[in-house]
Design an enzyme around this catalytic site. Structure first.
Site, PDB file in Angstrom:
ATOM      1  N   GLY A  46       0.880  -1.139   0.106  1.00 37.77           N
ATOM      2  CA  GLY A  46       0.036  -0.002  -0.015  1.00 37.77           C
ATOM      3  C   GLY A  46       0.772   1.292  -0.067  1.00 37.77           C
ATOM      4  O   GLY A  46       2.020   1.289   0.134  1.00 37.77           O
ATOM      5  N   GLN A  51       3.095  10.102   1.771  1.00 36.46           N
ATOM      6  CA  GLN A  51       4.345   9.291   1.669  1.00 36.46           C
ATOM      7  C   GLN A  51       4.928   9.780   0.411  1.00 36.46           C
ATOM      8  O   GLN A  51       6.248   9.420   0.447  1.00 36.46           O
ATOM      9  CB  GLN A  51       3.997   7.701   1.397  1.00 36.46           C
ATOM     10  CG  GLN A  51       3.628   7.254   2.953  1.00 36.46           C
ATOM     11  CD  GLN A  51       3.451   5.653   2.729  1.00 36.46           C
ATOM     12  OE1 GLN A  51       2.612   5.167   2.327  1.00 36.46           O
ATOM     13  NE2 GLN A  51       4.660   4.796   3.064  1.00 36.46           N
ATOM     14  N   CYS A  88       6.543  -0.583   6.585  1.00 39.26           N
ATOM     15  CA  CYS A  88       6.042   0.716   6.097  1.00 39.26           C
ATOM     16  C   CYS A  88       7.216   1.245   5.000  1.00 39.26           C
ATOM     17  O   CYS A  88       8.576   1.004   5.476  1.00 39.26           O
ATOM     18  CB  CYS A  88       5.783   1.785   7.062  1.00 39.26           C
ATOM     19  SG  CYS A  88       5.180   3.195   6.248  1.00 39.26           S
ATOM     20  N   LEU A  89       6.783   1.606   3.713  1.00 40.79           N
ATOM     21  CA  LEU A  89       7.947   1.916   2.792  1.00 40.79           C
ATOM     22  C   LEU A  89       8.694   3.040   3.528  1.00 40.79           C
ATOM     23  O   LEU A  89       9.669   3.426   3.063  1.00 40.79           O
ATOM     24  CB  LEU A  89       7.177   2.274   1.673  1.00 40.79           C
ATOM     25  CG  LEU A  89       6.737   1.012   0.690  1.00 40.79           C
ATOM     26  CD1 LEU A  89       5.897   1.636  -0.419  1.00 40.79           C
ATOM     27  CD2 LEU A  89       7.700   0.337   0.303  1.00 40.79           C
ATOM     28  N   HIS A 130      -3.652   0.372   8.197  1.00 41.32           N
ATOM     29  CA  HIS A 130      -2.215   1.188   8.048  1.00 41.32           C
ATOM     30  C   HIS A 130      -2.198   2.115   6.974  1.00 41.32           C
ATOM     31  O   HIS A 130      -1.738   3.218   7.698  1.00 41.32           O
ATOM     32  CB  HIS A 130      -1.340   0.176   7.576  1.00 41.32           C
ATOM     33  CG  HIS A 130       0.158   0.655   7.484  1.00 41.32           C
ATOM     34  ND1 HIS A 130       1.197   0.230   8.119  1.00 41.32           N
ATOM     35  CD2 HIS A 130       0.760   1.584   6.474  1.00 41.32           C
ATOM     36  CE1 HIS A 130       2.363   0.886   7.812  1.00 41.32           C
ATOM     37  NE2 HIS A 130       1.968   1.592   6.787  1.00 41.32           N
TER      38      HIS A 130
END
Ligand code: CO
Length: 157
Positions: A46, A51, A88-89, A130
């Site tokens: 995702g 981000q 998480c990226l 998330h």
């Protein structure tokens, strides 16, 4: 389409509340197309607009069958519980132990502004929660129990 730079958790954009999308125009479509390319390139499940530095309520979730575009999403329903590894990226190389609902149903708009619902269990439910948290400036590291150790990560694989 273009790849966008994924910000890491030191950047303030990741800790802010995002604004609703009001214009379903070519700018939104470009953002969605760029986010799709960036998500595929990153190998993540995702991606949320903050981000990539855009403070709007837009997320993508890869269900395995398709990449859902969720504009102005909200949680309609959750049930059950799961506890597991979450990454998480924007927090590269780390994973935490996070409790999430086992099932989640969301309501969102598509890129044209039409409302629809989507639901999922396990990883998809985890990802909905998330990504929606990102829109309120919340990272999993703020709600996790703790980071997983290298040994624990190795045994999960
Ligand atoms: Co994330």
């Amino acid at each position: 389409m273009a790849l966008r730079k994924i910000l890491t958790d030191a950047e303030s954009a990741l800790h802010k509340t995002c604004k609703p999308v009001v214009s379903f125009d070519s700018r939104l479509h470009t953002l969605l197309d760029d986010m799709r390319e960036t998500l595929i390139e990153s190998g993540g499940v995702g991606l949320a607009a903050p981000q990539v530095g855009i403070l709007r309520r837009v997320v993508l979730v890869d269900t395995g069958d398709e990449i859902l575009e969720l504009v102005n999403p909200s949680l309609l329903e959750t049930s059950g519980e799961q506890e597991g590894a979450e990454g998480c990226l924007s927090v590269p190389g780390k994973y935490g132990l996070v409790k999430r609902p086992y099932y989640a149903k969301v309501r969102a708009q598509d890129r044209e502004g039409n409302w629809y619902e989507a639901e999922g269990e396990e990883l998809i439910a985890r990802c909905f929660c998330h990504e929606l948290d990102h829109l309120d400036g919340i990272l999993y590291t703020e709600i996790m129990e703790r980071y997983l150790t290298e040994e624990e990560l190795a045994s999960e694989e």
